[in-house]
Design an enzyme around this catalytic site. Structure first.
Site, PDB file in Angstrom:
ATOM      1  CG  HIS A 195      28.294  17.386 -11.610  1.00 48.39           C
ATOM      2  ND1 HIS A 195      28.654  17.684 -10.315  1.00 48.39           N
ATOM      3  CD2 HIS A 195      27.131  16.697 -11.515  1.00 48.39           C
ATOM      4  CE1 HIS A 195      27.757  17.201  -9.484  1.00 48.39           C
ATOM      5  NE2 HIS A 195      26.819  16.593 -10.177  1.00 48.39           N
TER       6      HIS A 195
ATOM      7  CG  ASP B 282      33.719  14.497 -13.601  1.00 49.96           C
ATOM      8  OD1 ASP B 282      33.528  13.296 -13.319  1.00 49.96           O
ATOM      9  OD2 ASP B 282      32.928  15.409 -13.296  1.00 49.96           O
TER      10      ASP B 282
ATOM     11  CD  GLN C 200      26.869  10.847 -15.010  1.00 51.69           C
ATOM     12  OE1 GLN C 200      26.444   9.787 -15.459  1.00 51.69           O
ATOM     13  NE2 GLN C 200      26.365  11.395 -13.925  1.00 51.69           N
TER      14      GLN C 200
ATOM     15  CE  LYS D  90      27.637  10.439 -10.301  1.00 52.79           C
ATOM     16  NZ  LYS D  90      26.268  10.873 -10.023  1.00 52.79           N
TER      17      LYS D  90
ATOM     18  CB  CYS E 229      24.924  19.321  -9.999  1.00 47.52           C
ATOM     19  SG  CYS E 229      24.037  18.771  -8.561  1.00 47.52           S
TER      20      CYS E 229
HETATM   21  C1  LIG Z   1      29.804  14.421 -14.415  1.00 46.78           C
HETATM   22  C2  LIG Z   1      29.748  14.313 -12.919  1.00 46.78           C
HETATM   23  N1  LIG Z   1      30.820  14.631 -12.193  1.00 46.78           N
HETATM   24  C3  LIG Z   1      30.843  14.553 -10.876  1.00 46.78           C
HETATM   25  C4  LIG Z   1      29.729  14.146 -10.187  1.00 46.78           C
HETATM   26  C5  LIG Z   1      29.781  14.106  -8.705  1.00 46.78           C
HETATM   27  O1  LIG Z   1      29.676  12.807  -8.247  1.00 46.78           O
HETATM   28  P1  LIG Z   1      29.561  12.564  -6.681  1.00 46.78           P
HETATM   29  O2  LIG Z   1      28.294  13.247  -6.252  1.00 46.78           O
HETATM   30  O3  LIG Z   1      29.497  11.094  -6.542  1.00 46.78           O
HETATM   31  O4  LIG Z   1      30.750  13.183  -6.073  1.00 46.78           O
HETATM   32  C6  LIG Z   1      28.569  13.816 -10.873  1.00 46.78           C
HETATM   33  C7  LIG Z   1      27.350  13.421 -10.151  1.00 46.78           C
HETATM   34  O5  LIG Z   1      26.281  13.358 -10.678  1.00 46.78           O
HETATM   35  C8  LIG Z   1      28.580  13.894 -12.283  1.00 46.78           C
HETATM   36  O6  LIG Z   1      27.495  13.594 -12.994  1.00 46.78           O
END
Ligand SMILES: Cc1ncc(COP(=O)(O)O)c(C=O)c1O
Length: 408
Positions: A120, A197, A200, A223, A362
């Site tokens: 992402h 990260d 997800q 999430k 993204c």
């Molecule tokens: C894999 C992953 N990392 C990071 C993020 C970023 O999350 P946030 O927008 O809550 O910072 C997302 C958001 O969709 C994501 O899917």
């Protein structure tokens, strides 16, 4: 537990318009919140509203207690110590914190930061900017045609000058998992710091910091049934101790003199300014909701719906599905209706109250690698049912004809 029972915990899923309930298939963007999370947030403002960590009167002490309870709840949820849990605004901020503190302090010209092509943008752009600032190299681990990051790819690219290895636990587009064990082992071998990260993964599966063996872990409350505006960074204690603060301001200090300052102990060093105790209250409630349902039940329900969705979607000749089908996937299914822009598909589905995301999710470098500019994504949570998948498929069957296209 029946589908209706689970759904009934989530007020928005019960809100009919024109006699139709919504089919929410965008949980990878943000999950729905159960009633008890909404109640916990509202209860904070009704009963405990004051600025935490500042006042000495009862309400202020209550606010501090609510906020700190969320930290101990989070710590026990992921098998960590409370002082190593830093609350941020979201996963993005958690990752930026590491890039702008550990990264800025330790990266040198000619060093390497390695990430995967599945990232992402939140786990890509902070490293891209850091590398530019430091004259370091940003290197990608690519997947082979079977959507695997092979041991060979890892061994070749994670070299002795690699200082940071940052990777997603589960892809927000493909729903596939990174080879965590191999990546953390390789990072240890070359002395690199790992940033995982988990935005997800933690909505779908247990994350335990000791088992994962990483140095930093980031995720967002919103999430995983919790509120917006609260993120988590867990870090290995020695690293958090030695890193400089990220943001500066109120309550993150020990002493401030006219020309310099010393910093508060962990975790306050990384939490400048007024924090969000109402969100913390909601997050505690979200964590106990997950514990009550249990990851086993969540995983079982989600897998049944995911597998059913893949089978049903594969049968629709108008739909093109992306990604592998012979490995375990979690949460997200990317697809397109043939010859139709994903935004048009999402708009047609919306008329039937079927909510899917359309766009680049993204993850533009990943989509480019897949030969796409954009796609639709259906993403699932514990409250989705096979009936939701049927509603998605019924609606997808209308898309081409509504746009004046014939059968394929
Ligand atoms: C894999 C992953 N990392 C990071 C993020 C970023 O999350 P946030 O927008 O809550 O910072 C997302 C958001 O969709 C994501 O899917």
């Amino acid at each position: 537990m029946t589908d209706e029972k689970i759904r009934s915990y989530f007020p928005q899923l019960m809100s009919e318009r024109g006699g139709i309930r919504p089919v929410y298939l965008d949980s990878a963007a943000t999950s729905q919140r159960p009633e008890e999370v909404i109640d916990a947030i509202s209860s904070f403002y009704r009963n405990n509203n004051a600025n935490p960590h500042r006042g000495t009167y009862t309400e202020a002490e209550d606010a501090t207690a609510v906020y700190e309870k969320a930290r101990t709840d989070t710590a026990s949820f992921i098998g960590a110590d409370a002082c190593d849990i830093i609350f941020t605004r979201n996963a993005s901020e958690s990752i930026n914190l590491v890039a702008y503190t550990w990264g800025m302090e330790n990266l040198r010209e000619g060093d390497r930061v390695v990430i995967t092509i599945m990232e992402h943008h939140s786990n890509l752009l902070p490293w891209q900017r850091l590398c530019r600032a430091k004259g370091a190299e940003l290197v990608y681990l690519y997947m082979n045609e079977d959507f695997e990051i092979t041991d060979r790819e890892i061994d070749e690219k994670v070299t002795s000058n690699t200082k940071i290895l940052a990777f997603t636990h589960v892809s927000n587009v493909l729903g596939i998992m990174s080879p965590v064990k191999k990546l953390t082992e390789k990072a240890r071998e070359v002395g690199a710091v790992t940033v995982v990260d988990c935005a997800q993964s933690i909505p779908h599966m247990k994350v335990d910091v000791k088992e994962m063996g990483a140095d930093f872990i980031a995720f967002s409350a919103h999430k995983m049934f919790g509120p917006f505006g609260l993120g988590v960074l867990w870090g290995r204690n020695e690293l958090l101790e030695e890193m400089p603060p990220f943001l500066s301001g109120g309550e993150m200090i020990e002493y401030v003199r006219e020309q310099d300052a010393t910093w508060a102990p962990l975790p306050a060093k990384y939490e400048a300014g007024t924090q969000d105790p109402a969100a913390a209250a909601g997050f505690s409630a979200a964590l106990s909701f997950i514990q009550r349902i249990g990851y086993d039940e969540i995983g079982k329900r989600e897998k049944a719906v995911y597998d059913y969705a893949v089978e049903r979607l594969k049968d629709l000749s108008c739909v093109e599905l992306y990604g592998p089908f012979d490995i375990e996937r979690y949460g997200a299914i990317p697809f397109n209706v043939k010859d139709v822009h994903p935004h048009d598909t999402a708009t047609v589905l919306s008329a039937d109250r079927v909510c899917v995301r359309a766009g680049h999710h993204c993850a533009q470098p990943l989509l480019k690698r897949m030969g796409l500019n954009s796609c639709c994504r259906a993403s699932f949570s514990v409250y989705n049912s096979k009936e939701d998948v049927d509603r998605l498929c019924e609606s997808l069957l209308k898309v081409r004809s509504q746009l004046g296209l014939g059968d394929v």
